[in-house]
Structure formats: structure tokens, C-alpha cells
Design a protein around this motif. Structure first.
Motif, short mmCIF file in Angstrom:
data_model
loop_
_atom_site.label_atom_id
_atom_site.label_comp_id
_atom_site.label_asym_id
_atom_site.label_seq_id
_atom_site.Cartn_x
_atom_site.Cartn_y
_atom_site.Cartn_z
N LEU A 52 -7.21 -0.24 1.76
CA LEU A 52 -8.39 0.57 2.12
C LEU A 52 -9.67 -0.27 2.19
N CYS A 97 -5.08 2.32 -3.32
CA CYS A 97 -4.21 3.51 -3.40
C CYS A 97 -2.87 3.15 -4.04
N HIS A 114 -0.49 1.09 -2.86
CA HIS A 114 0.64 0.86 -1.96
C HIS A 114 1.31 -0.50 -2.24
N GLU A 140 -0.72 4.51 6.69
CA GLU A 140 -0.64 5.84 6.05
C GLU A 140 -2.04 6.41 5.86
N GLU A 141 -2.99 5.54 5.52
CA GLU A 141 -4.34 6.01 5.20
C GLU A 141 -5.05 6.59 6.41
N HIS A 192 -8.12 5.39 -4.62
CA HIS A 192 -9.24 5.16 -3.69
C HIS A 192 -10.51 4.75 -4.43
ZN LIG Z 1 -4.53 6.73 -0.25
#
Ligand SMILES: [Zn+2]
Ligand SMILES: [Zn+2]
Length: 457
Positions: A109, A139, A141, A174-175, A412
Motif C-alpha cells: 500500500l 495489510c 500480504h 487486491e487493494e 493499513h
Molecule cells: Zn488491505
């Protein structure tokens, strides 16, 4: 020796019967031993640190995908890269049986990491608008990818403990809710064996590391992203009577939008309308000619989703009209994803499997969350899904926060820092146990068992 083993087996069976929850086919093969996780841990942890220090933005996960792909290839998986952009699909065929998909996301992110960890990200990159932004795996990941690598190694090294087709999926973006769709549009269902079941997990700070959480049925929310542009008439800040101020219209609109959840949606139904940004103007003495709002909308029922989106449209247009705006606002619905539904039969079956693997106390039932996910794109293809939570919070810090009535930094947040060990250990153990259970019979048996459990619930 033999007698002792028999006695232990008998005792264990009695204990399982006493609990009344022994799921079918949950022999010793569905339980990953702590030893095999320990053996795979070092490499998984090394990948975690590498990925955490080198995060990449959505749809730009080229190095990330390459790192995961090369490791999976080395483990003997048949790896296809660049599926729907930077996506990867790694397949291991191991005789007849079901096809089970385990998915991880690849992306990070635009967040500036403030965790002060020794391996904190210092990366900056250009976003899609060309702006220089900090990048962070805020996040978690990176933890999902490390976990899938550990799981992949154990499954490859223990092919006698399962049979069927294992499919590991590295999904990009995905974000931005575009990666799953990208992979499907790139022939995911026709180029690869169609999964009988799809599994994924997500780390978070609501549960302590060491635990997993299950939500049968509706897991999260429908998410819709809107960009609203309100048009006014620009002019001099000293002469508002000659202008139509879009900032004032935007302010009124934002407040009126908050009445949708509080006044229009039936109490008890879930609806969130958040205006996450407002942009307008350049200088204090200029009335700009437009203002832009960015919204995220969360709901968990199709009829409420429709109602809320219609109300946003109605209120935004009416506020502009009330102010005499020269033209209607533009309302762009630029992203949308459906909620993730956990097949109840599958959730029930795997709850038992996870209890055996992690201990009863480490498997908790949770409430649905208000986040969203594009994993739903896969399950909407008629593939039953199981999406569960992985505890990431330092157990001590979580207990302190609870006692103080506060929460730990959420996904986040620039401060999001999962307690990697034991979270990664638990992630691998959980995934291996789930996969071994799902890859223990035929596809028909699996479908029947899911339907039976769903009916029994
Ligand atoms: Zn996320
Ligand atoms: Zn995430």
C-alpha cells in the motif's frame, strides 16, 4: 510398545467422541506437526523479511511475483507467471482427487511505515498518477506470501499425506479490487484445473497471534468506490455573490450523506458511507469551480447496497440543484466488489480440522467484518470458499489494549506490525491442516460432505 500405542489411540478416540466434534477423515494426516513447520519456517521467514523491505504497489508486483514464483518452481510446482498481469498460478498434481486452491495477495500500500522495526520499509515508488509515494506492506500480504511458501514446502515434501491437485495462487492488486478479476479475465478457469474449493486467510490485529478466527456465512461486506465531482462557478473569494461555491455544496453533501445510514437504512441493517477525501481549490481567496469527493460504501445485503447507492445519487444531485449549480454532479462508480461468503458446510468442517491442528482454544468464532476483498470474484464462479482470519496481534499488547479500552493499529495503519512469530507459524500450520483435509478424498466426496454439513447446520 504396541499395546501402549493401542491404548493411547483408544484414549484419544474416546476424548474425541466425548467432545462430539470429530470431523470426518481427520486422521493424523490432517494435522501438521510442529516439527515440519519448524523445518520450513526459516525460509518462509526470510521471504517475509525480504518482501516486507521491498513492497510493491498494486499491479506492479513484478519482483514480488518473481521471488515467489522461483521458490515455488524450486519446490517442484508447475508455475505459470503473468496471469492477469503479475499473477502467478503454481500447480502440483499428486494423483486423483479434488483440486484445492490456496490464494495469497501480492500487493502493498501507499503508506509510510512508522513501526520503527529494524526491517521497516523505506521504499518509495511512483503511483499510477505519477506521484512519488511511500510503500509499505501495511495489510500483511507479505505474511500471507511467506505462509504460502512454508505451506508449499511442507506439501511438496509430504506427498504421501494428501492426493489430488494443489493450486497456489499469487493474486495481484487486491487493494485496488482488480487483481482477481484480471486473473479470471486472463483465462484462470480455462487454463488451469477448476478448483473444487478456494481457501484464503487474512492476518489482522483483532486476534492474538497463535489463533485463527472463523465466520461461517457472510464474512465481510460489499464495497463500492465512488468519485463525485461537484460543479460550481469559480470567482473571487471576496465576491461570493458572483460565484457558486462548490466547497459549500460539498460540505452540505457530506453531512447529508451521513443521514443515509442513520435515517434511511433500516436500523440493524449494515451500511457505512465514508467520504475518505475531499479536494477543492488552490488558494484562500479563490472560489474554485469544482470539488471532488472520494467515497467508500459498505453494505452486506444486495437490497441495502442498492438503496444506499441510490440515496447517494439522489442527495448529491439534490444538494447541487438546491445551490443552483450550473450542472449536475458527476458520480463515477469506479470500483465495486461483492462480499465474501464462507460456505457454511465447509466452515463447519474446517473448524474441526483447525481445532485439531491448533488446539480448541486457538480457534474462535468471529463476527462478520466491514472490510472487503476481491476473493469473492473466485467464489462467485461456483467455487465454495473458506476465508479465515489469522491472529497477528502480540498477545500481551492486545491484552493491555483491551484492558485500556483501546485497539492496536489496524491493517493499513503505518504502525501495523504483526507478531510474525508465532503468526507465521500458525498460518503455515493452519493452511497445511486445511489443505490435507480437503485433499484427502475424491472431489465428489468433498462436494457431498460440504452439502451435508451445510444442511446439518
Ligand atoms: Zn488491505
Ligand atoms: Zn489485505
Amino acid at each position: 510398545m504396541k499395546k501402549a500405542t493401542l491404548l493411547i489411540t483408544l484414549l484419544l478416540s474416546l476424548v474425541a467422541l466425548g467432545r462430539g466434534q470429530a470431523p470426518e477423515k481427520q486422521g493424523s494426516s490432517s494435522k501438521s506437526s510442529s516439527q515440519e513447520v519448524d523445518a520450513a519456517y526459516a525460509e518462509a521467514h526470510a521471504l517475509y523479511i525480504d518482501l516486507h523491505q521491498n513492497p510493491e504497489l498494486s499491479s506492479h508486483e513484478t519482483q514480488t511475483a518473481a521471488k515467489l514464483a522461483s521458490r515455488l518452481k524450486n519446490l517442484g510446482y508447475e508455475v505459470t507467471e503473468h496471469v492477469g498481469g503479475t499473477g502467478i498460478v503454481a500447480v502440483m498434481k499428486n494423483g486423483a482427487g479434488s483440486t484445492v486452491m490456496l490464494r495469497t495477495e501480492l500487493d502493498a500500500l501507499p503508506v509510510e511505515e512508522k513501526t520503527a522495526l529494524s526491517y521497516a520499509s523505506k521504499v518509495h515508488a511512483k503511483d499510477d498518477a505519477g506521484r512519488d509515494v511511500p510503500v509499505m506492506h501495511a495489510c500483511g500480504h507479505d505474511l500471507h506470501m511467506a505462509s504460502i511458501l512454508g505451506t508449499a514446502a511442507i506439501m511438496a515434501a509430504s506427498k504421501d499425506s494428501w492426493h489430488g491437485t494443489l493450486m497456489l495462487v499469487g493474486q495481484p492488486a487486491e487493494e485496488t479490487i482488480s487483481g482477481a478479476k484480471g486473473m479470471l479475465d486472463d483465462g484462470f478457469l480455462t487454463r488451469f484445473p477448476k478448483p473444487d474449493v478456494a481457501v484464503a486467510l487474512h492476518v489482522g490485529n483483532l486476534l492474538p497471534a497463535g489463533q485463527v478466527g472463523i465466520v461461517p456465512g457472510v464474512y465481510n461486506t460489499n464495497a463500492d468506490s465512488l468519485k463525485i465531482t461537484i460543479y460550481g462557478k469559480g470567482g473571487h473569494g471576496s465576491a461570493p455573490h458572483t460565484a457558486i461555491d462548490p466547497i459549500v455544496i460539498a460540505a452540505r453533501t457530506i453531512l447529508a450523506l451521513q443521514t443515509i445510514a442513520s435515517r434511511e437504512v433500516k436500523p440493524g441493517a449494515m451500511a457505512v458511507v465514508t467520504v475518505g477525501y475531499i479536494q477543492a481549490g488552490t488558494k484562500n481567496n479563490i472560489i474554485p469551480d469544482h470539488a471532488e469527493l472520494g467515497l467508500t460504501v459498505r453494505t452486506n445485503k444486495p437490497e441495502v447496497r442498492k438503496q444506499v447507492l441510490a440515496a447517494i445519487d439522489r442527495i448529491t444531485k439534490a444538494e447541487a440543484e438546491a445551490a443552483g449549480a450550473p450542472r449536475q454532479p458527476s458520480i463515477e462508480h469506479y470500483e465495486g466488489t461483492d462480499l465474501v461468503f464462507n460456505d457454511p458446510g465447509l466452515a463447519l468442517r474446517l473448524k474441526g480440522v483447525l481445532q485439531v491442528a491448533l488446539g480448541n482454544d486457538n480457534v474462535v468464532m468471529e463476527e462478520p467484518i466491514t472490510g472487503s476483498e476481491d476473493f469473492s470474484y473466485f467464489t462467485e464462479q461456483g467455487i465454495p470458499g473458506f476465508y479465515f482470519s489469522l491472529g497477528g496481534a502480540d498477545p500481551e499488547k492486545l491484552a493491555q489494549a483491551k484492558a485500556a479500552g483501546t485497539t492496536l493499529p489496524s491493517n493499513h495503519s503505518p504502525l501495523f506490525a504483526p507478531d510474525v512469530d508465532p503468526a507465521l507459524h500458525t498460518g503455515i500450520s493452519a493452511e497445511v491442516a486445511v489443505l490435507r483435509n480437503l485433499l484427502s478424498g475424491s472431489a465428489e466426496e468433498l462436494h457431498k460432505a460440504i452439502a451435508k454439513n451445510a444442511a446439518a447446520e
